[in-house]
Enzyme design. Structure first.
Site, PDB file in Angstrom:
ATOM      1  CD  GLU A  75       0.102   0.912   3.221  1.00 46.48           C
ATOM      2  OE1 GLU A  75       1.331   1.141   3.084  1.00 46.48           O
ATOM      3  OE2 GLU A  75      -0.653   1.607   3.925  1.00 46.48           O
ATOM      4  CG  MET A  76       0.680   3.406  -2.322  1.00 45.17           C
ATOM      5  SD  MET A  76       0.182   4.227  -3.852  1.00 45.17           S
ATOM      6  CE  MET A  76       1.589   5.282  -4.151  1.00 45.17           C
ATOM      7  CG  ASP A 127      -4.868  -4.744  -6.014  1.00 43.94           C
ATOM      8  OD1 ASP A 127      -5.304  -3.961  -5.143  1.00 43.94           O
ATOM      9  OD2 ASP A 127      -3.692  -4.746  -6.384  1.00 43.94           O
TER      10      ASP A 127
HETATM   11  N1  HPA Z   1      -0.190  -0.984  -4.989  1.00 44.44           N
HETATM   12  C1  HPA Z   1      -0.120   0.052  -4.160  1.00 44.44           C
HETATM   13  N2  HPA Z   1      -1.098   0.405  -3.353  1.00 44.44           N
HETATM   14  C2  HPA Z   1      -2.230  -0.313  -3.384  1.00 44.44           C
HETATM   15  C3  HPA Z   1      -2.367  -1.414  -4.226  1.00 44.44           C
HETATM   16  C4  HPA Z   1      -1.289  -1.762  -5.060  1.00 44.44           C
HETATM   17  O1  HPA Z   1      -1.362  -2.726  -5.837  1.00 44.44           O
HETATM   18  N3  HPA Z   1      -3.616  -1.925  -4.023  1.00 44.44           N
HETATM   19  C5  HPA Z   1      -4.208  -1.161  -3.098  1.00 44.44           C
HETATM   20  N4  HPA Z   1      -3.367  -0.188  -2.704  1.00 44.44           N
END
Ligand code: HPA
Length: 234
Positions: free
Chosen positions: A179-180, A204
């Protein structure tokens, strides 16, 4: 009043939920809290305070990514009386055993972000959850018959990485999901001596390429909300 949060000192509760999406903050306030009051709308980054099972709880959008959550969490910890911050968000699975809709409790957060490089001058800080919140969240989920996955995640700066297989290095080291925001939330909680936790729903899978529908995300999200709110008022 803060630079990016237009609330008076007492407007924000000691316990706060932090979704990335400001409209999610609005949804939570309107559907899970009694007597919700919007305390900020600067840049449409909505924040509300209301009552959950008799206790004051706030919910504040943070935006996506470390620079954005950093602004809001710095101001919440520095300018308000926030003692307990719980991120609620989504993450991409990078281990095959993580399935869509799984609830992840982030014990620690690695990162490729420049923020902690800058902050620590090349030293490696280990952003870690508050154990008390982690235990409460785990026990709350387990009591409902859910099996949350507890472990390490990675907070990346690049949703669209230059190398789309970048995540495989983290997976090799047992990191569950990407995540971020969490690395910055945990780092700021450590800096200010507050409690923080990230609860994440797998939306996902980078392993299988599967994604959830909006409807599936909503159902999984409601379960995560219960865990987040119970942990917030514990
Ligand atoms: N990448 C980064 N942040 C995310 C993702 C991902 O695939 N899915 C949900 N947040």
């Amino acid at each position: 009043m803060s630079t990016h949060i237009a609330a008076k000192s007492g407007d924000i509760a000691e316990a706060i939920l932090l979704p990335g999406d400001p409209l999610r903050a609005k949804f939570i306030a309107e559907n899970f809290l009694e007597e919700p009051v919007q305390y900020t709308g600067v840049r449409n980054m909505l924040g509300y305070t209301g009552i959950y099972r008799g206790k004051r709880v706030s919910v504040q959008g943070t935006g996506m990514g470390i620079p954005s959550i950093s602004i809001y969490v710095n101001e919440l910890f520095r300018d308000y009386h926030v003692r307990r911050a719980i991120r609620i968000g989504t993450a991409g699975a990078i281990l095959p055993e993580l399935k869509l809709r799984d609830l992840v409790i982030a014990m620690s957060a690695s990162t490729d972000s420049g923020a902690n490089n800058q902050r620590f001058g090349g030293r490696n800080f280990a952003p870690t959850a508050a154990f008390s919140l982690l235990k409460t969240a785990y026990d709350t989920a387990a009591a409902r018959g859910w099996q949350p996955k507890v472990g390490s995640i990675v907070s990346t700066d690049m949703f669209y990485a230059e190398d789309p297989g970048d995540w495989k290095l983290w997976a090799k080291f047992g990191v569950m999901a990407v995540e971020m925001e969490t690395a910055e939330l945990y780092t700021l909680a450590a800096k200010y001596g507050r409690e923080a936790l990230s609860l994440l729903t797998i939306s996902d899978s980078l392993v299988s390429g599967e994604t959830t529908s909006a409807e599936e995300r909503q159902t999984a999200f409601t379960g995560m909300m219960e865990v987040a709110l119970e942990t917030a008022i514990s």
